[in-house]
Design a protein around this motif. Structure first.
Motif, PDB file in Angstrom:
ATOM      1  N   PRO A 127       0.808  -1.225   0.000  1.00  0.00           N
ATOM      2  CA  PRO A 127       0.000   0.000   0.000  1.00  0.00           C
ATOM      3  C   PRO A 127       0.840   1.274   0.000  1.00  0.00           C
ATOM      4  CG  PRO A 127      -0.787  -1.568   1.647  1.00  0.00           C
ATOM      5  CD  PRO A 127       0.524  -2.078   1.158  1.00  0.00           C
ATOM      6  N   ASP A 128       0.455   2.215  -0.848  1.00  0.00           N
ATOM      7  CA  ASP A 128       1.095   3.537  -0.913  1.00  0.00           C
ATOM      8  C   ASP A 128       2.582   3.454  -1.231  1.00  0.00           C
ATOM      9  OD1 ASP A 128      -1.377   4.761  -0.088  1.00  0.00           O
ATOM     10  OD2 ASP A 128      -0.890   4.196   1.983  1.00  0.00           O
ATOM     11  N   ALA A 129       2.983   2.414  -1.968  1.00  0.00           N
ATOM     12  CA  ALA A 129       4.408   2.236  -2.265  1.00  0.00           C
ATOM     13  C   ALA A 129       4.885   3.134  -3.398  1.00  0.00           C
ATOM     14  CB  ALA A 129       4.690   0.779  -2.617  1.00  0.00           C
ATOM     15  N   GLY A 130       3.981   3.493  -4.314  1.00  0.00           N
ATOM     16  CA  GLY A 130       4.441   4.073  -5.559  1.00  0.00           C
ATOM     17  C   GLY A 130       5.002   2.943  -6.400  1.00  0.00           C
ATOM     18  N   VAL A 131       6.306   2.883  -6.502  1.00  0.00           N
ATOM     19  CA  VAL A 131       7.000   1.810  -7.208  1.00  0.00           C
ATOM     20  C   VAL A 131       7.833   1.018  -6.211  1.00  0.00           C
ATOM     21  CG1 VAL A 131       8.756   1.282  -8.958  1.00  0.00           C
ATOM     22  CG2 VAL A 131       7.081   3.101  -9.375  1.00  0.00           C
ATOM     23  N   CYS A 132       7.750  -0.308  -6.251  1.00  0.00           N
ATOM     24  CA  CYS A 132       8.628  -1.152  -5.429  1.00  0.00           C
ATOM     25  C   CYS A 132      10.006  -1.195  -6.076  1.00  0.00           C
ATOM     26  CB  CYS A 132       8.055  -2.554  -5.282  1.00  0.00           C
ATOM     27  SG  CYS A 132       6.600  -2.637  -4.223  1.00  0.00           S
ATOM     28  N   MET A 133      11.038  -0.886  -5.308  1.00  0.00           N
ATOM     29  CA  MET A 133      12.365  -0.702  -5.888  1.00  0.00           C
ATOM     30  C   MET A 133      13.321  -1.869  -5.637  1.00  0.00           C
ATOM     31  SD  MET A 133      12.503   2.021  -7.660  1.00  0.00           S
ATOM     32  CE  MET A 133      14.256   1.799  -7.950  1.00  0.00           C
ATOM     33  N   ALA A 153       8.184   5.605  -2.299  1.00  0.00           N
ATOM     34  CA  ALA A 153       7.531   6.407  -1.261  1.00  0.00           C
ATOM     35  C   ALA A 153       8.359   6.476   0.016  1.00  0.00           C
ATOM     36  CB  ALA A 153       6.147   5.834  -0.952  1.00  0.00           C
ATOM     37  N   GLY A 154       9.466   5.742   0.083  1.00  0.00           N
ATOM     38  CA  GLY A 154      10.294   5.716   1.275  1.00  0.00           C
ATOM     39  C   GLY A 154       9.825   4.724   2.320  1.00  0.00           C
ATOM     40  N   ARG A 155       8.780   3.951   2.009  1.00  0.00           N
ATOM     41  CA  ARG A 155       8.240   2.970   2.934  1.00  0.00           C
ATOM     42  C   ARG A 155       8.900   1.612   2.723  1.00  0.00           C
ATOM     43  NH1 ARG A 155       3.836   4.460   5.640  1.00  0.00           N
ATOM     44  NH2 ARG A 155       3.052   2.347   5.954  1.00  0.00           N
ATOM     45  N   LEU A 177      12.909  10.320   1.482  1.00  0.00           N
ATOM     46  CA  LEU A 177      12.965  10.300   0.016  1.00  0.00           C
ATOM     47  C   LEU A 177      12.870   8.844  -0.452  1.00  0.00           C
ATOM     48  CD1 LEU A 177      15.798  12.960  -0.523  1.00  0.00           C
ATOM     49  CD2 LEU A 177      13.327  13.299  -0.761  1.00  0.00           C
ATOM     50  N   GLU A 178      13.140   8.586  -1.727  1.00  0.00           N
ATOM     51  CA  GLU A 178      13.007   7.242  -2.277  1.00  0.00           C
ATOM     52  C   GLU A 178      13.854   6.231  -1.498  1.00  0.00           C
ATOM     53  OE1 GLU A 178      13.640   9.941  -4.000  1.00  0.00           O
ATOM     54  OE2 GLU A 178      12.407  10.048  -5.821  1.00  0.00           O
TER      55      GLU A 178
END
Length: 353
Positions: A127-133, A153-155, A177-178
């Motif tokens: 949830p709320d990840a944006g893109v998983c890196m 998202a920095g999570r 940040l990222e």
């Protein structure tokens, strides 16, 4: 050239390319299967800027190394979803190989290798990840696999794999940040490291979150040593308390994770260090993907001090970006698989020890 011959210390080892392949999209990660050394996976990701709105595409390519000088795509999976990282869960040789992928849709996607094909084994939304890196697996001796993921998202996300499929255990804000990097400590599954564009290198204790539902406890942090974002984190497979980090500041650092005040050793790699992979059978060697500067093999001497052993710039240098790298499983040779962004190249190459 015999890639198993010895190179005198202080001299750079020559590299030899054995196979090359052009990927359909820009490639950014490669993972070699230790349980099935004849297979590797290459991840691709591309932003279609000309579309409105821009769309992220990509796929996982299952590639066979039937011979030492040929690479053949057996299967493409996950078409339409950009893949930023992928890794095999290093379980028992007799177990079915399990692959995880961190994707641009903010999900962890899982696949099992059955015969010569990848079969979907489920997915978990972050949830709320944006893109998983980035993706990291817990140690094989754990009762069941756990995966950790970082995000733009920095999570950070902790996912448990049970018989019923993946389940999100915990997620928390780790970076402002990222979040580029995440890794489990190989000797303690309750310890996770993270790194981000905020220049933070951090250590977390997961036991707090698993007991009371709160965010894990931050047990160590360093913001001063990295002069730019922390791109990757790679604990040493056999040396307890030793962890390597790579950064946009073009430096490979070795740390004693018991204190994160300052690194123990540093090596300049000439380009941003996006990935680090230790050799599981010859752990004195590490591979690095160095963005504009190609790929390097680093060697640790008897005191643990690292130095550049070999450099490979047949692709992934100049206007291209060296992003993906892994060791091809071999008990006697130093053989690497590497992939790069923009030039859409995948190479298998080797060097002498």
């Amino acid at each position: 050239q015999d890639a198993t011959r010895r190179v005198p210390r202080g001299m750079a080892a020559a590299t030899v390319t054995s196979a090359t392949f052009s990927t359909p999209h820009t490639s950014d990660a490669v993972a070699c299967c230790k349980q099935r050394p004849d297979f590797l996976v290459c991840a691709t990701y591309q932003l279609m800027k000309e579309e409105v709105p821009p769309r992220r595409v990509g796929e996982l390519l299952l590639i066979s190394r039937a011979t030492t000088d040929t690479l053949e795509v057996v299967q493409s999976v996950g078409e339409g979803t950009g893949v930023l990282d992928c890794a095999w869960y290093e379980s028992d040789r007799n177990a079915q190989p399990l692959l995880g992928a961190a994707c641009s849709d903010g999900c962890l996607h899982l696949y099992s290798l059955e015969a010569d094909h990848l079969v979907s084994s489920g997915s978990q939304t972050c949830p709320d990840a944006g893109v998983c890196m980035a993706l990291a697996w817990s140690k094989p001796s754990a009762s069941r696999p756990r995966a950790a993921l970082s995000s733009t998202a920095g999570r950070l996300y902790l996912v448990d794999l049970s018989e019923n499929g993946p389940r999100l255990l915990q997620d928390w804000d780790a970076h402002t940040l990222e979040g580029w990097a995440v890794a489990f400590d190989p000797s303690d599954d309750n310890t996770v490291y993270s790194g981000g564009d905020d220049c933070l290198f951090q250590r977390w204790d997961l036991r707090c979150s698993l007991q009371d539902g709160d965010a894990p406890q931050l047990t160590g942090s360093n913001r001063r040593s990295h002069r730019a974002g922390v791109c990757c984190i790679s604990p040493h497979p056999t040396r307890p308390f030793q962890v390597a980090t790579g950064s946009y500041d073009e430096t490979f650092r070795l740390w004693d994770c018991r204190q994160l005040k300052a690194p123990v050793h540093e090596v300049s790699c000439g380009g941003g260090v996006w990935r680090i992979k230790w050799h599981s059978l010859m752990p004195e060697y590490a591979l690095t993907a160095c963005m504009h500067a190609g790929f390097t093999v680093l060697h640790l001497d008897q005191t643990g001090s690292p130095s550049v052993h070999a450099t490979y710039i047949a692709h992934g240098s100049g206007t291209a970006l060296a992003y993906g790298v892994d060791w091809v499983h071999s008990e006697e040779e130093l053989i690497a698989a590497s992939c790069s962004f923009y030039d859409q190249a995948l190479h298998v190459w080797g060097c002498a020890t």
